[in-house]
Design an enzyme around this catalytic site. Sequence first.
Site, PDB file in Angstrom:
ATOM      1  N   LEU A 278       0.826  -1.215   0.000  1.00 23.82           N
ATOM      2  CA  LEU A 278       0.000   0.000   0.000  1.00 23.82           C
ATOM      3  C   LEU A 278       0.855   1.257   0.000  1.00 23.82           C
ATOM      4  O   LEU A 278       1.916   1.314   0.623  1.00 23.82           O
ATOM      5  CB  LEU A 278      -0.932  -0.008   1.228  1.00 23.82           C
ATOM      6  CG  LEU A 278      -1.824  -1.244   1.359  1.00 23.82           C
ATOM      7  CD1 LEU A 278      -2.707  -1.134   2.608  1.00 23.82           C
ATOM      8  CD2 LEU A 278      -2.687  -1.463   0.118  1.00 23.82           C
TER       9      LEU A 278
ATOM     10  N   HIS B 213      -3.384   4.325  -2.312  1.00 22.45           N
ATOM     11  CA  HIS B 213      -4.356   3.519  -1.566  1.00 22.45           C
ATOM     12  C   HIS B 213      -4.883   4.301  -0.360  1.00 22.45           C
ATOM     13  O   HIS B 213      -6.069   4.245  -0.043  1.00 22.45           O
ATOM     14  CB  HIS B 213      -3.697   2.234  -1.052  1.00 22.45           C
ATOM     15  CG  HIS B 213      -3.239   1.301  -2.129  1.00 22.45           C
ATOM     16  ND1 HIS B 213      -1.913   1.053  -2.389  1.00 22.45           N
ATOM     17  CD2 HIS B 213      -3.949   0.556  -3.016  1.00 22.45           C
ATOM     18  CE1 HIS B 213      -1.814   0.180  -3.374  1.00 22.45           C
ATOM     19  NE2 HIS B 213      -3.031  -0.131  -3.779  1.00 22.45           N
TER      20      HIS B 213
ATOM     21  N   LYS C 196      -5.655   5.744 -11.953  1.00 18.30           N
ATOM     22  CA  LYS C 196      -4.395   5.336 -12.597  1.00 18.30           C
ATOM     23  C   LYS C 196      -4.611   4.087 -13.457  1.00 18.30           C
ATOM     24  O   LYS C 196      -4.098   3.996 -14.563  1.00 18.30           O
ATOM     25  CB  LYS C 196      -3.318   5.074 -11.563  1.00 18.30           C
ATOM     26  CG  LYS C 196      -2.139   4.512 -12.238  1.00 18.30           C
ATOM     27  CD  LYS C 196      -0.983   4.240 -11.381  1.00 18.30           C
ATOM     28  CE  LYS C 196      -0.102   3.300 -12.125  1.00 18.30           C
ATOM     29  NZ  LYS C 196      -0.624   1.933 -12.166  1.00 18.30           N
TER      30      LYS C 196
END
Length: 290
Positions: A33, A37, A149
């Site tokens: 992460l 995130h 993304k």
Amino acid sequence: MKIIRSPQSMAAWSERLRREGLTIGFVPTMGALHDGHRALIRAARLQCDALVVSIFVNPTQFGPTEDLAKYPRPIAADRTLCREEGVDVCFEPTADTMYPEGFQTMVTVPEIAQRWEGVARPHHFAGVATVVTKLFGIVRPHLALFGQKDYQQAMAVKRLVTDLNLGVTIDVRPTIREQDGLAMSSRNRYLSPENRQAATILYQALQAGRRAIQAGRRHASMVERIMRQTVEQEPAALIEYFALCDPASLAPLTHITGRVLLLGAIKIGTVRLLDNVVVPASHQVRRAAK
Ligand code: PAF
């Protein structure tokens, strides 16, 4: 924060909350992460009563020559980030419980999956669509968040949720970038210091494409050439594709007449990097193509 490993226990937890009338937010991840995130988790936290993050390196979305075995798995750091952000449950299933013996059903989103990333990674989106469908079935979220993304992934998930009436609201959040523009990604940690510097060329190329459109360029091939020429200045970078497409269907455009999605994928050393920007119609100068 609870750590749940079995799909049955996860489903029972969600069922209990749903019966109490609470809303469940969900951020599916493969771990490693980062701040991208973290932004998804924070956005989910604000919108729901309870929050689940899944950490599962999903084998079905990796090709035979891809990096499944060496995909980063810093589980302690991932749990710390989840605790810091007030996650209620970290769901960490194993491959054996997600794909037990006899498993055979796959979910495909053929039109979206055939293009761009789907060419380089022919089985990738079926793996993503299948695991996301399974995770939704287990976690039963009201809301799930994905990063822009991975634009094509987010569109595939939206499509399958609509097509299969899954009843989950999908919230696609803006890409989180490093200060120099590089889109945050778990795979950035594979980049050597020199390649990390070179990696910024992808966002620079997308920005060059965006500027060309804003300056009035209307031929997609011209804008694509500008993005390619930008990357060609970086000897460490190999272009996989650049494309101008319709943001909804991901179909390639020849002429720019409204909102447009610029997609790019390059390879630096062994690391594939993806990025995209959407150029809104309102940012485009209304004048004839040069
Ligand atoms: O974007 C990812 O991390 C993965 O593709 C996802 C959505 C968690 C499915 O494995």
